[in-house]
Design a protein around this motif. Structure first.
Motif: not given
Length: 93
Positions: A54-64
């Motif tokens: 799942e992507q966070d609020e900023a649209g990033l994946y956990p490894w990003e």
């Protein structure tokens, strides 16, 4: 049996072995090339399915999210990384 061997010997003596070996070599290499080209699609990496992440609020994946690689994050007692898997260039030791 000896007649068969004599006929086989006559046929071999009339054939130029160098040309036969060249033809066999060319057939084997062309067959290998064709097999390689036909199986190229299977060897290419398929795109990864990211639907499980799942992507966070900023649209990033956990490894990003954690991309801070500054020297401040390196611990004082960290072991120095030395790549020993490749040959050392320009050294005779």
């Amino acid at each position: 049996m000896s007649e068969l061997l004599n006929k086989f010997g006559e046929v071999i003596s009339k054939v130029n072995l160098r040309q036969v070996m060249l033809i066999i070599f060319l057939l084997i290499t062309s067959l290998g090339f064709l097999i390689q080209q036909l199986t190229k699609k299977k060897r290419q990496q398929e795109p990864e399915d990211l639907s499980q992440f799942e992507q966070d609020e900023a649209g990033l994946y956990p490894w990003e999210t954690d991309i801070d690689d500054s020297p401040k994050r390196i611990k004082k007692d960290a072991k120095r990384y030395v790549n020993q898997h490749q040959p050392k260039r320009g050294k005779w030791r």
